[in-house]
Design an enzyme around this catalytic site. Structure first.
Site, PDB file in Angstrom:
ATOM      1  CG  HIS A  95      -6.182 -19.338  -6.044  1.00  0.00           C
ATOM      2  ND1 HIS A  95      -6.974 -18.916  -7.100  1.00  0.00           N
ATOM      3  CD2 HIS A  95      -6.627 -18.635  -4.952  1.00  0.00           C
ATOM      4  CE1 HIS A  95      -7.830 -18.011  -6.661  1.00  0.00           C
ATOM      5  NE2 HIS A  95      -7.647 -17.825  -5.358  1.00  0.00           N
ATOM      6  CD  GLU A  96      -6.071 -19.924  -1.200  1.00  0.00           C
ATOM      7  OE1 GLU A  96      -5.920 -18.776  -0.752  1.00  0.00           O
ATOM      8  OE2 GLU A  96      -7.143 -20.320  -1.708  1.00  0.00           O
ATOM      9  CB  CYS A 106     -10.696 -15.650  -6.291  1.00  0.00           C
ATOM     10  SG  CYS A 106      -9.780 -14.761  -5.021  1.00  0.00           S
ATOM     11  CG  LEU A 107     -13.701 -17.458  -1.119  1.00  0.00           C
ATOM     12  CD1 LEU A 107     -13.528 -17.862   0.342  1.00  0.00           C
ATOM     13  CD2 LEU A 107     -15.051 -17.908  -1.645  1.00  0.00           C
ATOM     14  CD  GLN A 119      -8.501 -14.922  -0.191  1.00  0.00           C
ATOM     15  OE1 GLN A 119      -8.075 -16.004   0.180  1.00  0.00           O
ATOM     16  NE2 GLN A 119      -9.451 -14.813  -1.086  1.00  0.00           N
ATOM     17  N   GLY A 157     -10.417 -22.746   0.186  1.00  0.00           N
ATOM     18  CA  GLY A 157      -9.130 -22.234   0.644  1.00  0.00           C
ATOM     19  C   GLY A 157      -9.283 -20.774   1.036  1.00  0.00           C
ATOM     20  CG  HIS A 169      -4.892 -14.856  -2.332  1.00  0.00           C
ATOM     21  ND1 HIS A 169      -5.531 -13.727  -2.772  1.00  0.00           N
ATOM     22  CD2 HIS A 169      -5.724 -15.899  -2.606  1.00  0.00           C
ATOM     23  CE1 HIS A 169      -6.701 -14.063  -3.311  1.00  0.00           C
ATOM     24  NE2 HIS A 169      -6.842 -15.376  -3.228  1.00  0.00           N
TER      25      HIS A 169
HETATM   26  O1  K1U Z   1      -8.542 -18.205  -2.299  1.00  0.00           O
HETATM   27  C1  K1U Z   1      -9.747 -18.195  -2.452  1.00  0.00           C
HETATM   28  O2  K1U Z   1     -10.297 -17.162  -2.778  1.00  0.00           O
HETATM   29  C2  K1U Z   1     -10.551 -19.457  -2.278  1.00  0.00           C
HETATM   30  C3  K1U Z   1     -10.816 -20.188  -3.582  1.00  0.00           C
HETATM   31  C4  K1U Z   1      -9.772 -21.277  -3.762  1.00  0.00           C
HETATM   32  C5  K1U Z   1      -9.720 -21.874  -5.145  1.00  0.00           C
HETATM   33  C6  K1U Z   1     -10.778 -22.541  -5.697  1.00  0.00           C
HETATM   34  C7  K1U Z   1     -10.671 -23.097  -6.967  1.00  0.00           C
HETATM   35  C8  K1U Z   1      -9.508 -22.993  -7.659  1.00  0.00           C
HETATM   36  C9  K1U Z   1      -8.469 -22.311  -7.112  1.00  0.00           C
HETATM   37  C10 K1U Z   1      -8.564 -21.760  -5.845  1.00  0.00           C
HETATM   38  C11 K1U Z   1     -12.202 -20.787  -3.490  1.00  0.00           C
HETATM   39  O3  K1U Z   1     -12.495 -21.559  -2.650  1.00  0.00           O
HETATM   40  S1  K1U Z   1     -13.360 -20.259  -4.655  1.00  0.00           S
HETATM   41  C12 K1U Z   1     -14.752 -21.348  -4.389  1.00  0.00           C
HETATM   42  C13 K1U Z   1     -14.661 -22.591  -5.211  1.00  0.00           C
HETATM   43  O4  K1U Z   1     -14.118 -22.559  -6.290  1.00  0.00           O
HETATM   44  C14 K1U Z   1     -15.204 -23.874  -4.739  1.00  0.00           C
HETATM   45  C15 K1U Z   1     -16.019 -23.942  -3.639  1.00  0.00           C
HETATM   46  C16 K1U Z   1     -16.514 -25.171  -3.212  1.00  0.00           C
HETATM   47  C17 K1U Z   1     -16.202 -26.321  -3.891  1.00  0.00           C
HETATM   48  C18 K1U Z   1     -15.378 -26.257  -5.004  1.00  0.00           C
HETATM   49  C19 K1U Z   1     -14.893 -25.031  -5.438  1.00  0.00           C
HETATM   50 ZN    ZN Z   2      -8.445 -16.365  -4.053  1.00  0.00          ZN
END
Ligand code: K1U
Ligand code: ZN
Length: 175
Positions: free
Chosen positions: A137-138, A95-96, A51, A46, A141
């Site tokens: 979560h988004e 979270c990225l 971001q 996401g 943000h």
């Molecule tokens: O918003 C963001 O920073 C993106 C975030 C979204 C998210 C992931 C997990 C739980 C809540 C919100 C991410 O994508 S972090 C990367 C991650 O957790 C992931 C990546 C690939 C496969 C599964 C998870």
């Molecule tokens: Zn995030």
């Protein structure tokens, strides 16, 4: 293909409250394409526009986590959440903008999202499971909030120390 850098905590733009999208034009389509490119480049599922430095009410998602899959791409413009379930579930979130740090957050396990698509048409969906976690979560943000805000000060400080270290390592690798 344009991969834009993802801002990391404590960048002040991540604390801005995102503004509604009002123009459903080619500029919006370019921003959405950039968001998917940037999300896939960082292996996320996401991304909120803020971001990548654009505080607009715009979210992209691909919950498969398998890399670019246009059939799994979801776009949420001007989203509004309603009707959260009473049941809360813990999920180890990432979270990225807080790279390489994961911690548990409790959120409703189901919630309704009403949003516009890239043409401006309104839709409503009931989100459950990972979709419910990710959309909440988004949405945080868009309100200038990060998942680490739900943690104790000790854990939040640990997360921010981790980000500092990761950013230092990334900068060194770029030299
Ligand atoms: O918003 C963001 O920073 C993106 C975030 C979204 C998210 C992931 C997990 C739980 C809540 C919100 C991410 O994508 S972090 C990367 C991650 O957790 C992931 C990546 C690939 C496969 C599964 C998870
Ligand atoms: Zn995030």
């Amino acid at each position: 293909m344009t991969v834009r850098p993802v801002l990391t905590a404590p960048h002040p733009v991540l604390r801005e409250v995102s503004k509604p999208v009002t123009s459903f034009d080619d500029g919006l389509k370019t921003l959405i394409a950039d968001m998917f490119d940037s999300m896939y480049a960082e292996k996320g599922i996401g991304l909120a526009a803020v971001q990548i430095g654009e505080p607009l009410q715009l979210i992209v998602m691909d919950l498969t986590g398998k890399g670019e899959d246009t059939t799994a791409q979801k776009i949420y413009i001007n989203p509004v959440l309603s009707d959260p379930s009473e049941t809360l579930i813990p999920y180890e979130e990432g979270c990225l903008s807080v790279p390489e740090y994961y911690d548990e957050v409790l959120r409703p396990d189901a919630i309704t999202v009403t949003y516009q698509d890239a043409s401006g048409t309104t839709h409503t969906e009931r989100a459950t499971g990972l979709f419910a976690v990710c959309i909440q979560h988004e949405m945080d943000h868009l309100a200038g909030k990060l998942f680490i805000d739900y943690l104790s000060k000790l854990r939040r400080d640990r997360a921010l120390d981790r980000v500092k270290k990761v950013v230092r390592e990334r900068n060194r690798a770029d030299d």
